[in-house]
Design a protein around this motif. Sequence first.
Motif, PDB file in Angstrom:
ATOM      1  N   ASP A  43       0.858  -1.181   0.000  1.00  0.00           N
ATOM      2  CA  ASP A  43       0.000   0.000   0.000  1.00  0.00           C
ATOM      3  C   ASP A  43       0.896   1.234   0.000  1.00  0.00           C
ATOM      4  O   ASP A  43       2.097   1.146   0.285  1.00  0.00           O
ATOM      5  CB  ASP A  43      -0.885  -0.018   1.270  1.00  0.00           C
ATOM      6  CG  ASP A  43      -2.038   0.980   1.211  1.00  0.00           C
ATOM      7  OD1 ASP A  43      -2.187   1.674   0.181  1.00  0.00           O
ATOM      8  OD2 ASP A  43      -2.789   1.056   2.195  1.00  0.00           O
TER       9      ASP A  43
ATOM     10  N   GLN B 110      -5.541   1.485   4.732  1.00  0.00           N
ATOM     11  CA  GLN B 110      -6.462   0.570   5.414  1.00  0.00           C
ATOM     12  C   GLN B 110      -5.817  -0.196   6.561  1.00  0.00           C
ATOM     13  O   GLN B 110      -6.521  -0.681   7.436  1.00  0.00           O
ATOM     14  CB  GLN B 110      -7.022  -0.449   4.399  1.00  0.00           C
ATOM     15  CG  GLN B 110      -7.916   0.147   3.335  1.00  0.00           C
ATOM     16  CD  GLN B 110      -9.286   0.535   3.873  1.00  0.00           C
ATOM     17  OE1 GLN B 110      -9.789  -0.064   4.816  1.00  0.00           O
ATOM     18  NE2 GLN B 110      -9.893   1.557   3.282  1.00  0.00           N
ATOM     19  N   HIS B 111      -4.512  -0.331   6.562  1.00  0.00           N
ATOM     20  CA  HIS B 111      -3.841  -1.225   7.495  1.00  0.00           C
ATOM     21  C   HIS B 111      -2.628  -0.559   8.143  1.00  0.00           C
ATOM     22  O   HIS B 111      -2.078   0.410   7.631  1.00  0.00           O
ATOM     23  CB  HIS B 111      -3.369  -2.501   6.775  1.00  0.00           C
ATOM     24  CG  HIS B 111      -4.467  -3.275   6.134  1.00  0.00           C
ATOM     25  ND1 HIS B 111      -4.873  -3.048   4.821  1.00  0.00           N
ATOM     26  CD2 HIS B 111      -5.268  -4.263   6.604  1.00  0.00           C
ATOM     27  CE1 HIS B 111      -5.878  -3.867   4.533  1.00  0.00           C
ATOM     28  NE2 HIS B 111      -6.127  -4.618   5.595  1.00  0.00           N
TER      29      HIS B 111
ATOM     30  N   HIS C 161      -5.836  -4.474  10.744  1.00  0.00           N
ATOM     31  CA  HIS C 161      -6.831  -3.776   9.926  1.00  0.00           C
ATOM     32  C   HIS C 161      -7.223  -2.491  10.641  1.00  0.00           C
ATOM     33  O   HIS C 161      -7.593  -2.505  11.812  1.00  0.00           O
ATOM     34  CB  HIS C 161      -8.065  -4.641   9.702  1.00  0.00           C
ATOM     35  CG  HIS C 161      -9.096  -3.956   8.847  1.00  0.00           C
ATOM     36  ND1 HIS C 161      -8.901  -3.739   7.500  1.00  0.00           N
ATOM     37  CD2 HIS C 161     -10.296  -3.423   9.163  1.00  0.00           C
ATOM     38  CE1 HIS C 161      -9.952  -3.097   7.006  1.00  0.00           C
ATOM     39  NE2 HIS C 161     -10.817  -2.885   7.998  1.00  0.00           N
ATOM     40  N   HIS C 162      -7.124  -1.379   9.932  1.00  0.00           N
ATOM     41  CA  HIS C 162      -7.347  -0.063  10.539  1.00  0.00           C
ATOM     42  C   HIS C 162      -8.626   0.585  10.032  1.00  0.00           C
ATOM     43  O   HIS C 162      -9.287   1.345  10.738  1.00  0.00           O
ATOM     44  CB  HIS C 162      -6.132   0.828  10.258  1.00  0.00           C
ATOM     45  CG  HIS C 162      -6.050   2.062  11.092  1.00  0.00           C
ATOM     46  ND1 HIS C 162      -6.530   3.282  10.659  1.00  0.00           N
ATOM     47  CD2 HIS C 162      -5.556   2.271  12.328  1.00  0.00           C
ATOM     48  CE1 HIS C 162      -6.318   4.187  11.598  1.00  0.00           C
ATOM     49  NE2 HIS C 162      -5.733   3.599  12.625  1.00  0.00           N
ATOM     50  N   GLY C 163      -8.971   0.338   8.764  1.00  0.00           N
ATOM     51  CA  GLY C 163     -10.251   0.783   8.224  1.00  0.00           C
ATOM     52  C   GLY C 163     -10.264   2.168   7.621  1.00  0.00           C
ATOM     53  O   GLY C 163     -11.044   2.440   6.709  1.00  0.00           O
TER      54      GLY C 163
END
Length: 326
Positions: free
Chosen positions: A17, A42-43, A70-72
Amino acid sequence: MKQEAAHSASYTVPCEDYVNVVEFSPFQSGVAGNLLAYGGNQHVVVGACRFQEEDAEVEGVEFTTLRVFHHGVPVDGLAWSPESRLDHLPQLIRFCTAAVDWKLRLLTSDLQDRHEMQVMEGHTDYINDLVFEPSEGKQLASVSDDLTCRLWDLEGNQTASFLLRSPGMSVCWHPEEVYKLMVAEKCGVVRFYDLLTQQAILSLDSGQTPLMSADWCLTNTIKVGAVVGNDWVIWDITRSSYPQEKRPAHVDKARLFRWSKANENLFATTGCPGKINSQLLVHHLGHPQPVMIGSSVVGAGLSWHRTLPLCVIGGDRKLSFWLTEM
């Protein structure tokens, strides 16, 4: 001194990412290697890295992923807790993130089956920086565009708040000065707060704006540095509230300032992410020009290794590490 030509990174590690933020743990973590975390859209990836400069059996850099969280939502900032340890059971990984939704997230994991996320709400605008209390890690401080510096406990409760005169850009907590907090504001002023009286006890003035990033030197508590406009500035807090040294650094506005954790005369600055001529510059106070120029277009994040003269920045699907020969 003649300015050196641009260098490519000493080492790179591919990522899945875009890297918005990257941080070495500044604390001894009881692991063969160094804890490093980076955050994307996201992570958050937590890993251990080893370099050939500290282990002859390593070729270049060796990065081992310990866990992907996972952070969202996209990560804007990240701070390590001094409680993160891998040399006893259960192992403990703890760090906090700042995200684009103006919330803090405290993540705790034993790297086995315990994974917790504590969401901390209260800021009403972008959070620009955060830091753990460095001795025990039981408190956090964060600064924001909402003109506040806020202190939190690990349950997510806000325990104190300082009203600022402009957006808070950086916050630093020094292991040798745990009852003081350094807060740098966009208006060009850096203030030190006494946490017992909750009063400002010292202020430094850069004389210009915008201040985008500041750092308190780990190996010499009287040194504070910042980037303001295109320049870097250095204060000796025992001598004057105005900078002792100041030099132009970047063609476009400078974005980040970080002291080396191993050498009080070494520091790095970056230009704003995404600019074509945005570079990583490594400076030494004994030299009139940068001692190293990183050639790749700068992504986001800047962090120094705990003991080596080596720093890392994030970018598009990669981490780039630069080793300084000092």
